[in-house]
Design an enzyme around this catalytic site. Structure first.
Site, PDB file in Angstrom:
ATOM      1  N   GLU A 167       0.803  -1.230   0.000  1.00  0.00           N
ATOM      2  CA  GLU A 167       0.000   0.000   0.000  1.00  0.00           C
ATOM      3  C   GLU A 167       0.838   1.283   0.000  1.00  0.00           C
ATOM      4  OE1 GLU A 167      -2.877  -0.229   3.168  1.00  0.00           O
ATOM      5  OE2 GLU A 167      -3.922  -1.906   2.239  1.00  0.00           O
ATOM      6  N   GLU A 351      -5.924  -8.113   0.259  1.00  0.00           N
ATOM      7  CA  GLU A 351      -6.484  -7.822   1.585  1.00  0.00           C
ATOM      8  C   GLU A 351      -7.945  -7.441   1.432  1.00  0.00           C
ATOM      9  OE1 GLU A 351      -4.567  -4.957   4.183  1.00  0.00           O
ATOM     10  OE2 GLU A 351      -2.585  -5.732   3.651  1.00  0.00           O
TER      11      GLU A 351
HETATM   12  C1  FCB Z   1      -4.508  -2.197   5.522  1.00  0.00           C
HETATM   13  C2  FCB Z   1      -3.132  -2.609   6.009  1.00  0.00           C
HETATM   14  C3  FCB Z   1      -3.152  -3.687   7.065  1.00  0.00           C
HETATM   15  C4  FCB Z   1      -4.279  -3.467   8.042  1.00  0.00           C
HETATM   16  C5  FCB Z   1      -5.582  -3.293   7.319  1.00  0.00           C
HETATM   17  C6  FCB Z   1      -6.787  -3.162   8.211  1.00  0.00           C
HETATM   18  O1  FCB Z   1      -4.450  -0.909   5.026  1.00  0.00           O
HETATM   19  O2  FCB Z   1      -2.353  -3.082   4.931  1.00  0.00           O
HETATM   20  O3  FCB Z   1      -1.897  -3.716   7.678  1.00  0.00           O
HETATM   21  O4  FCB Z   1      -3.983  -2.384   8.837  1.00  0.00           O
HETATM   22  O5  FCB Z   1      -5.504  -2.169   6.477  1.00  0.00           O
END
Ligand code: FCB
Length: 440
Positions: A167, A351
């Protein structure tokens, strides 16, 4: 109930994700201090001033955690290596104990039939490099490439996939413009430089890994569905600016070799000299793109300098972090990214998940809200696949309740509950739902 494995294409993979600083327990094993440790030690930055010193003690309990992944039937484990654990000063000396730990961890995955999906940077910059300006310093790209080489030389023969930086928006914008993440700056020049250098570091790391013979290399970006807060033209323009800086900036650099015009309006004069010449490196060819998706945001114009926007609360049901639950946004990005940026390149959801007000009761957590969240987002994934998007996998965030950055330990994202006193792991109903879904 979640959609079943057999509802997806044959080669589709399922996994769960974590990151080093959020679970390992940073004080164990000779790791050096990071900018997250100093950020957390500064009053007002992190809920209860909590840090990752102990976290889930995964450093010692990793066999149990890998058993949990394998026990649910996951194919892939997305994990990260900690730069300061491998190189405590960020450069130079290698901490043999740290590298040995990751070596055993990767072997442990292979022994259990799990594919290791490596991320090299999930936000804990060695403090010694932060002292030199961190991502604001162009040399960060060289430092990162050197660290990448060390990890690749040790683990590269056994990992399934690798991505340099988790990210980049959070690294650049959250850390240097909003000040909500380490290093906690609120400075537009620092932001522009960090955003660019992180991309340069990404490109250098990809080159280093290719040179070391690694394949299946990608990038992991996060996306947030930017919706105008009302139907005025000004709100539409503000949402477009947010979209340019958040959603387009990094994929535009990686796949088109340019920054979006609406982002350059504010950032161009703060970028380092000669930035246009770096796209050859930034655009080092990739084998896949990882999409991290959680929520949408309602954007309204605001007085003041560029980007002159603010967030408004939206009408949808919210998670424990106050994030609106907006599964359509995932479909929006999967189709849009494939159409506008990546074409036939495989996409992975790297994610997706939610924080819920979990209660451990009689040995279990009945997190039906989390199961519903996964179900809705898996349904949007299937919808995108049916429309031809080359989506090849889905990874849930997160295996374990863990250190949720500035929110400390309060917000729980895990499929497995962690008691932060005893460190006991208890699989939640969502874990069992995944285990059921992955059987057939
Ligand atoms: C993302 C992150 C991860 C966690 C989630 C909820 O942005 O990559 O580490 O904090 O959010």
């Amino acid at each position: 109930m979640l959609p079943k494995r057999s509802d997806f294409p044959d080669d589709f993979v399922f996994g769960a994700a974590t990151s080093a600083y959020q679970i390992e327990g940073h004080r164990a094993g000779g790791a050096g201090p990071t900018h997250w440790d100093s950020f957390a030690a500064t009053p007002g930055n992190v809920a209860h001033a909590e840090d990752g010193a102990r976290a889930c003690d995964h450093y010692h309990r990793w066999p149990q955690d890998l058993d949990l992944l394998a026990g649910a039937g996951f194919d892939v484990y997305r994990f990260s290596t900690s730069w300061a654990r491998v190189m405590p000063e960020g450069r130079g000396a290698v901490n043999a104990e740290g590298l040995d730990f990751y070596d055993r961890l990767v072997d442990g995955m292979l022994e259990r039939g799990l594919k290791p999906a490596l991320t090299l940077y999930h936000w804990e910059l060695p403090a010694a490099l932060a002292d030199l300006g961190g991502w604001r310093n162009r040399d960060s790209a060289d430092w990162f490439a050197d660290y990448t080489q060390v990890v690749a030389a040790r683990l590269g023969d056994r990992i399934w996939s690798a991505a340099p930086i988790n990210e980049p928006w959070c690294v650049g914008w959250m850390g240097h413009f909003l000040g909500l993440h380490a290093p906690g700056l609120r400075d537009i020049r620092a932001t522009a430089r960090a955003m660019h250098h992180v991309l340069l570091a990404h490109g250098r790391a990809i080159q280093a890994m290719r040179a070391a013979g690694l394949g299946n290399l990608g990038a992991v970006c996060n996306f947030e569905y930017a919706l105008p807060a009302d139907d005025t033209a000004a709100a539409a323009r503000a949402a477009a600016r947010h979209d340019a800086c958040f959603n387009q900036f990094f994929v535009s650099a990686l796949f088109r070799g340019e920054y979006p015009a609406e982002a350059l309006e504010g950032l161009a004069r703060h970028l380092p000299q000669g930035w246009q010449d770096d796209f050859t490196t930034i655009q080092a060819p990739l084998d896949w793109l990882g999409v991290n998706y959680y929520t949408c945001k309602r954007i309204a114009p605001a007085p003041g300098p560029w980007p002159a926007l603010t967030e408004r609360p939206g009408p949808l049901p919210k998670t424990a972090t106050g994030w609106e639950i907006c599964p359509e946004g995932l479909h929006h990005f999967l189709t849009r990214i494939a159409r506008d940026y990546t074409g036939a390149l495989p996409l992975y959801i790297t994610e997706n998940g939610m924080a819920a007000p979990d209660v451990l009761h009689a040995g279990t957590v009945t997190d039906t809200d989390r199961i519903a969240y996964f179900r809705a987002h898996l349904a949007q994934s299937l919808r995108a696949i049916a429309e031809g998007v080359p989506l090849r996998g889905y990874m849930a965030w997160s295996l374990l309740d863990n250190y949720e950055w500035a929110l400390g330990y309060e917000k729980r994202f895990g499929l497995v509950h962690v008691d932060f006193e005893t460190l006991q792991r208890t699989p939640k109903a969502s874990y069992h739902a995944w285990a059921q879904a992955l059987k057939g």
